[in-house]
Scaffold this motif. Structure first.
Motif, PDB file in Angstrom:
ATOM      1  N   THR C 101       0.820  -1.205   0.000  1.00 56.15           N
ATOM      2  CA  THR C 101       0.000   0.000   0.000  1.00 56.15           C
ATOM      3  C   THR C 101       0.853   1.253   0.000  1.00 56.15           C
ATOM      4  O   THR C 101       0.508   2.248  -0.635  1.00 56.15           O
ATOM      5  CB  THR C 101      -0.953  -0.014   1.200  1.00 56.15           C
ATOM      6  OG1 THR C 101      -1.696  -1.223   1.178  1.00 56.15           O
ATOM      7  CG2 THR C 101      -1.915   1.147   1.148  1.00 56.15           C
ATOM      8  N   ILE C 102       1.968   1.197   0.707  1.00 59.15           N
ATOM      9  CA  ILE C 102       2.862   2.362   0.706  1.00 59.15           C
ATOM     10  C   ILE C 102       3.340   2.656  -0.708  1.00 59.15           C
ATOM     11  O   ILE C 102       3.376   3.800  -1.143  1.00 59.15           O
ATOM     12  CB  ILE C 102       4.065   2.142   1.639  1.00 59.15           C
ATOM     13  CG1 ILE C 102       3.602   2.158   3.090  1.00 59.15           C
ATOM     14  CG2 ILE C 102       5.111   3.228   1.424  1.00 59.15           C
ATOM     15  CD1 ILE C 102       4.721   2.011   4.088  1.00 59.15           C
ATOM     16  N   GLY C 107       3.290   6.103  -5.437  1.00 61.91           N
ATOM     17  CA  GLY C 107       3.026   6.241  -6.865  1.00 61.91           C
ATOM     18  C   GLY C 107       1.918   7.229  -7.139  1.00 61.91           C
ATOM     19  O   GLY C 107       2.027   8.087  -8.023  1.00 61.91           O
ATOM     20  N   ALA C 108       0.846   7.128  -6.358  1.00 64.78           N
ATOM     21  CA  ALA C 108      -0.281   8.033  -6.575  1.00 64.78           C
ATOM     22  C   ALA C 108       0.127   9.476  -6.330  1.00 64.78           C
ATOM     23  O   ALA C 108      -0.247  10.376  -7.087  1.00 64.78           O
ATOM     24  CB  ALA C 108      -1.430   7.641  -5.664  1.00 64.78           C
ATOM     25  N   PHE C 189      -1.926   5.404 -11.104  1.00 61.98           N
ATOM     26  CA  PHE C 189      -2.429   6.501 -11.926  1.00 61.98           C
ATOM     27  C   PHE C 189      -3.878   6.810 -11.575  1.00 61.98           C
ATOM     28  O   PHE C 189      -4.270   7.962 -11.428  1.00 61.98           O
ATOM     29  CB  PHE C 189      -2.302   6.157 -13.407  1.00 61.98           C
ATOM     30  CG  PHE C 189      -2.625   7.303 -14.314  1.00 61.98           C
ATOM     31  CD1 PHE C 189      -3.851   7.381 -14.952  1.00 61.98           C
ATOM     32  CD2 PHE C 189      -1.713   8.320 -14.505  1.00 61.98           C
ATOM     33  CE1 PHE C 189      -4.164   8.446 -15.782  1.00 61.98           C
ATOM     34  CE2 PHE C 189      -2.020   9.395 -15.330  1.00 61.98           C
ATOM     35  CZ  PHE C 189      -3.232   9.451 -15.968  1.00 61.98           C
ATOM     36  N   ILE C 190      -4.665   5.756 -11.426  1.00 66.52           N
ATOM     37  CA  ILE C 190      -6.073   5.962 -11.089  1.00 66.52           C
ATOM     38  C   ILE C 190      -6.216   6.611  -9.726  1.00 66.52           C
ATOM     39  O   ILE C 190      -6.998   7.541  -9.539  1.00 66.52           O
ATOM     40  CB  ILE C 190      -6.825   4.632 -11.134  1.00 66.52           C
ATOM     41  CG1 ILE C 190      -6.867   4.148 -12.581  1.00 66.52           C
ATOM     42  CG2 ILE C 190      -8.235   4.785 -10.606  1.00 66.52           C
ATOM     43  CD1 ILE C 190      -7.307   2.730 -12.713  1.00 66.52           C
ATOM     44  N   MET C 191      -5.449   6.142  -8.774  1.00 69.75           N
ATOM     45  CA  MET C 191      -5.487   6.760  -7.449  1.00 69.75           C
ATOM     46  C   MET C 191      -5.057   8.216  -7.532  1.00 69.75           C
ATOM     47  O   MET C 191      -5.576   9.072  -6.837  1.00 69.75           O
ATOM     48  CB  MET C 191      -4.529   6.030  -6.503  1.00 69.75           C
ATOM     49  CG  MET C 191      -5.184   4.954  -5.670  1.00 69.75           C
ATOM     50  SD  MET C 191      -3.953   4.019  -4.758  1.00 69.75           S
ATOM     51  CE  MET C 191      -3.687   5.080  -3.339  1.00 69.75           C
ATOM     52  N   GLY C 192      -4.089   8.471  -8.393  1.00 74.69           N
ATOM     53  CA  GLY C 192      -3.524   9.807  -8.459  1.00 74.69           C
ATOM     54  C   GLY C 192      -4.395  10.831  -9.163  1.00 74.69           C
ATOM     55  O   GLY C 192      -4.375  12.000  -8.808  1.00 74.69           O
ATOM     56  N   THR C 193      -5.189  10.398 -10.153  1.00 79.30           N
ATOM     57  CA  THR C 193      -5.907  11.391 -10.949  1.00 79.30           C
ATOM     58  C   THR C 193      -6.919  12.177 -10.126  1.00 79.30           C
ATOM     59  O   THR C 193      -7.127  13.360 -10.367  1.00 79.30           O
ATOM     60  CB  THR C 193      -6.653  10.755 -12.135  1.00 79.30           C
ATOM     61  OG1 THR C 193      -7.290   9.571 -11.706  1.00 79.30           O
ATOM     62  CG2 THR C 193      -5.712  10.476 -13.267  1.00 79.30           C
ATOM     63  N   GLY C 194      -7.564  11.508  -9.176  1.00 78.43           N
ATOM     64  CA  GLY C 194      -8.513  12.251  -8.348  1.00 78.43           C
ATOM     65  C   GLY C 194      -7.819  13.362  -7.584  1.00 78.43           C
ATOM     66  O   GLY C 194      -8.243  14.524  -7.620  1.00 78.43           O
ATOM     67  N   SER C 195      -6.731  13.022  -6.933  1.00 78.23           N
ATOM     68  CA  SER C 195      -5.996  14.041  -6.192  1.00 78.23           C
ATOM     69  C   SER C 195      -5.400  15.076  -7.118  1.00 78.23           C
ATOM     70  O   SER C 195      -5.318  16.253  -6.769  1.00 78.23           O
ATOM     71  CB  SER C 195      -4.860  13.406  -5.392  1.00 78.23           C
ATOM     72  OG  SER C 195      -5.346  12.365  -4.615  1.00 78.23           O
ATOM     73  N   ALA C 196      -4.980  14.646  -8.308  1.00 77.79           N
ATOM     74  CA  ALA C 196      -4.356  15.593  -9.244  1.00 77.79           C
ATOM     75  C   ALA C 196      -5.343  16.692  -9.600  1.00 77.79           C
ATOM     76  O   ALA C 196      -4.990  17.872  -9.634  1.00 77.79           O
ATOM     77  CB  ALA C 196      -3.893  14.868 -10.502  1.00 77.79           C
ATOM     78  N   GLY C 197      -6.579  16.291  -9.866  1.00 76.95           N
ATOM     79  CA  GLY C 197      -7.578  17.288 -10.223  1.00 76.95           C
ATOM     80  C   GLY C 197      -7.782  18.292  -9.106  1.00 76.95           C
ATOM     81  O   GLY C 197      -7.789  19.508  -9.332  1.00 76.95           O
TER      82      GLY C 197
END
Lengths: 323, 300, 318
Positions: C101-102, C107-108, C189-197
């Motif tokens: 998970t870390i 990555g996110a 990437f999927i985890m990251g896109t929400g935060s990226a927005g």
């Protein structure tokens, strides 16, 4: 000797959703070396915009300098590139702003901020800059300058912040300092101190000073010449003595009459100028002051008066002076 | 002070932005216009589902299982032959119903508690905010997941789960606004004129606190719809045979390679719904922010 | 400053305590007897006496508040018990899945920063242009796409059609670094896109807010060129609220982990949690929830402290 600053027919317009605002409409005046000039007018008349125009700091959108020339040290500032303009700002021409509370960067030390123009324009290193900083802080009479250099702005009082701004402005020994309502946000005692300080410094450094204010008392005491502004235009120009003794525009007259004076009879009522300042989106035809003018006659309603020379070095934009 | 004097003090709006101006401001942005259009379309889909859906969403046709898109079935059929388009159309009912009701209940709870906490301060404030802080330590999704699992399946339970956990955000916002507004001079004036606490709270304080709440409500509608579909995806929420976007997506996932549209289509709708509310919320935020509105005016 | 830190720490401890009560109560709400559930999976346990023994063993026959105290004591001591379903020690399960998970979190966050910052800054610099409108729309879309649907679309496009990445599964880094990276690209990437927005929107509005401040005008009036104004004057004040956003979106990352690990069959803590919810595996679930809450609390504490460092005004006011 040519003037240090020659403004010719400068116009700055704002293109807003509600319409065109001619904040500055073809103003012209000069400032000579070492001279103190006052630019007087009520809030919203465009004087601050004219000052920002000199440094080309008008936010675009929605504002734009649409015409005129600004000759400074012989060059037309409006023809310079942005980089060339950056060399002028803070270096040859400096500006002190009205709200000392907000005009300093909260996360940088005083020393860093004063030293910045020195580093940018004079190529000083951080150490050299900070040394000069201490000297400047002493000049503006801030106590314990060596310690204060590392302080953050929020620890300073309003008066001290304004002194910091002055120190920042003086750093590179500019030829002209523009002070936009420098004391409005301060209490009266501090005001007096600050203005005396500015007067002395500009005399010592031989800097020209443009004081922008709505406070007639300030210009009476400190300015050599005065320009009176109304609704984006200069409506009277002259030496300080002339303007105060013999105002030739009804607005200037009204301003003089509306200021309370200690040597007046207490029972005498203050005479305000009737009416409201004009709406820039809906300017009156003809002379922009005519709806409020006690001397108004037919020509005023139809034709807009330009500045008419009355005496030597005294002009006013009023049809009463043309007979 | 006589009652008359207090009544003379008009509840003042801090921001002199009336509803008409808000509408104008919102409609100015392309994005929020798109958002409103999508919301209207989706709401119509939900309300007029029986008229729009070509088939009964629960009618099975075991001879037409997992077909791709065809002229008979525009989105194809699912694993027991039900028309996907109809199921998707009816699915909007679940999503929008859950969204509106859960947000509505959350807002009611949150705003009232926030008002009390902000205005009264003291012990009430401390207790309420400690509860809010504690609840907000657990991220929303796992929290709702456990609660929804605890309450069991069904539409009402999902609404309950979302509402019981969702009020905290509104409470914080409301409290923040109240704290800011109650220091204003005209509230002092009302108090000095003899207005009772209640009266001040509702007539003077409340209307001026609404702006960020409205924005939060709009965005929460999107968020709660997304959560409902996530819960359906995990198998909680409404039960078969009721169609729900999240559930269709989950079922479709097993058949991803053969009938990708099965899972792609419901997902598009969820995204559209959330997107629409976010666009609208964005437009509202810009329209309600007094600073941004002073953009075109000249400086002194 | 020190006072500020101590105050925050004390509050954190209190909060943790309150949260532990909440979690304990929450988990106990789950209907269904875990022992019975385990018995259904494993018929060895189906004997009534064995089930009663197990219940006693797990302390499930004692009153609830006693259970809480026992649990709290054990938890602090690090005795996290055993999974009701598999009998594995929870601590072992936890430590086994934690690095996974870390890695996802790192990555996110990488993706979020990589996309979020530039998009936000460019949007602020080119405000109201077509580019800005496009980027703003993109940011909102990023926040609005449900993670599980994004996962499905990505799996379909990149795994099924293009066969670039594995559709699911996870390979440990030490077993095969390359395959590890491949298996992790899509989920992170999927985890990251929400935060990226979210980050992009906040960075943009924060920069715009700072640019409208008077001190930026002062900086320009001193003759600083635009790049210098951005770097040395606007950047630091603009970053302050962004620190808050990073703290805020941490919670979203956690939620994302739950979904993404579930979808991509990644053996991380999120997956562990989801499985535990459905299996009514109390010991596991409690640990996961407490750890998740701890994660969020620590992140908020960190953000508060960072604020204290970055903003000299905060130090004085506290």
């Amino acid at each position: 000797m040519p003037p240090l600053l020659e403004i010719k027919s400068l116009s700055t317009h704002f293109f807003t959703d509600d319409g065109l605002v001619k904040a500055v409409d073809r103003i012209s005046y000069d400032i000579h070396e070492g001279e103190t000039v006052g630019l007087v007018g009520e809030s919203g008349c465009g004087k601050s915009v004219s000052a920002l125009s000199l440094l080309r700091l008008i936010p675009n959108p929605p504002g734009k300098i649409v015409g005129g020339k600004i000759f400074f040290e012989g060059r037309d500032l409006l023809k310079l590139t942005e980089d060339e303009m950056c060399e002028v700002r803070g270096n040859k021409m400096a500006m002190i702003f009205q709200e000392p509370m907000n005009s300093l960067n909260p996360v940088r030390t005083i020393g860093w901020q004063i030293s910045e123009p020195l580093e940018i324009h004079l190529g000083m290193s951080r150490e050299e800059g900070l040394k000069k900083c201490v000297q400047l802080l002493t000049d503006v009479k801030i106590p314990e300058p060596a310690t204060r250099v590392n302080a953050y702005p929020h620890l300073f009082s309003g008066g001290m912040r304004q002194r910091t701004m002055i120190a920042m402005g003086l750093g590179c020994n500019p030829r002209l300092i523009i002070a936009d309502e420098p004391t409005t946000a301060l209490d009266v005692t501090t005001q007096a101190q600050l203005l005396e300080l500015m007067k002395n410094l500009t005399r010592d450094y031989q800097t020209a000073l443009l004081i922008i204010t709505h406070n007639l008392g300030i210009v009476a005491r400190y300015a050599d010449r005065i320009n009176v502004m109304y609704a984006g235009r200069i409506i009277e120009k002259g030496t300080a003595v002339d303007i105060f003794k013999n105002p030739r525009h009804p607005y200037t007259e009204g301003l003089m009459a509306s200021v309370p004076r200690l040597d007046y009879d207490i029972k005498k009522k203050l005479v305000p100028i009737e009416g409201q300042p004009p709406d820039f989106l809906n300017m009156p035809k003809g002379c922009s002051f005519h709806p409020r003018c006690v001397y108004v006659f037919d020509r005023c309603r139809v034709e807009t008066p330009e500045l008419i020379p009355i005496f030597e070095n005294h002009e006013a934009a009023c049809w009463r002076n043309v007979k | 002070m006589s009652k008359k004097t207090e009544e003379q003090i008009e509840p003042r709006r801090i921001s002199r932005i009336g509803p008409k101006a808000i509408l104008r401001g919102v409609l100015k942005h392309n994005l929020s216009r798109a958002g409103i259009v999508i919301i209207i379309l989706l709401a119509s889909m939900a309300v007029f589902a029986p008229l729009l859906a070509p088939y009964d969403p629960n009618a099975q046709d075991l001879y037409q299982v997992l077909t791709g898109p065809s002229t008979d079935h525009w989105l194809g059929t699912d694993n027991v032959g039900r028309d996907l388009l109809s199921r998707v159309i009816y699915g909007s009912r679940v999503s929008l119903t859950v969204g509106f009701f859960s947000v509505f209940i959350s807002v009611c709870i949150g705003v009232v508690l926030g008002l009390i906490a902000g205005y009264n301060g003291g012990v009430a404030d401390m207790i309420i905010m400690r509860i809010v802080d504690t609840f907000m330590c657990i991220p929303f999704l796992p929290f709702v997941l456990v609660l929804a699992a605890a309450l069991g399946p069904g539409l009402k339970n999902i609404i309950l789960a979302l509402a019981v956990l969702g009020w905290t955000g509104f409470c914080r916002i409301m409290r923040g606004q109240v704290l800011m507004v109650r220091e204003l001079p005209y509230v002092e004036a009302a108090r000095a004129a003899g207005a009772s606490g209640f009266r001040i709270m509702f007539k003077h304080l409340f209307p001026n606190c609404l702006a960020p709440i409205i924005v939060a409500v709009t965005i929460s509608l999107g968020g709660f719809i997304m959560l409902e579909s996530t819960m359906s995806f995990f198998g909680l929420g409404v039960q078969p045979p009721t169609p729900s976007w999240g559930k269709e997506l989950r079922t479709g996932y097993s058949y991803l390679e053969t009938v990708p549209l099965f899972s792609i289509a419901p997902g598009i709708l969820i995204t559209l719904a959330v997107l629409a509310f976010n666009f609208l919320g964005d437009g509202l935020r810009d329209a309600l922010d007094p600073r941004l509105r002073g953009e075109g005016k000249k400086i002194k | 400053m020190r006072k500020y830190i101590i105050e925050r720490l004390i509050y954190t401890v209190i909060l943790l305590f309150l949260v532990s009560i909440l979690i304990f109560a929450l988990v106990r709400l789950l209907p269904g007897d875990p022992i019975a559930a385990a018995a259904m999976a494993n018929t060895d346990l189906a004997d009534k006496r064995i089930m009663a023994d197990l219940r006693a063993h797990f302390g499930l026959d004692r009153p609830v508040h006693i259970q809480y105290v026992i649990w709290l004591k054990d938890f602090i001591r690090g005795e996290w018990g055993k999974s009701i379903g598999s009998g594995e020690p929870v601590m072992t399960m936890f430590l086994d899945r934690l690095p996974v998970t870390i890695e996802l979190f790192l990555g996110a966050t990488f993706w979020a920063f990589l996309i979020g910052f530039p998009v936000g800054i460019i949007g602020a610099l080119r405000r109201n242009s077509k580019l800005d409108a496009f980027l703003t729309t993109g940011s909102i879309v990023g926040v609005s796409i449900p993670a599980f649907w994004e996962g499905i679309v990505f799996i379909y496009v990149f795994a099924v059609i293009l066969s670039l990445f594995p559709p699911s599964g996870y390979v440990r880094f030490f077993e095969s670094p390359w395959e590890n990276i491949l298996s992790v690209i899509m989920p992170t990437f999927i985890m990251g896109t929400g935060s990226a927005g979210l980050l992009a929107r906040f960075v943009r509005s924060s920069f715009l807010e700072v640019f409208s401040q008077d001190f930026i005008r002062t900086a320009r009036a001193k003759g600083a060129k635009e790049p210098r104004v951005i770097r040395k004057h606007a950047f630091k004040p603009a970053m302050l609220p962004v620190a808050t956003v990073i703290g805020l979106s941490w919670g979203y990352l956690v939620s994302g982990a739950f979904i993404v690990e579930f979808m991509f069959a990644i053996p991380g803590l999120g997956r562990m949690g989801v499985d535990a919810v459905f299996a009514r595996d109390f010991p596991v679930l409690q640990v996961i929830l407490v750890m998740v809450a701890l994660n969020v609390i620590l992140m908020n504490l960190f953000v508060d402290l960072v604020y204290g460092i970055l903003d000299p005004r905060v130090r004085v006011n506290r």
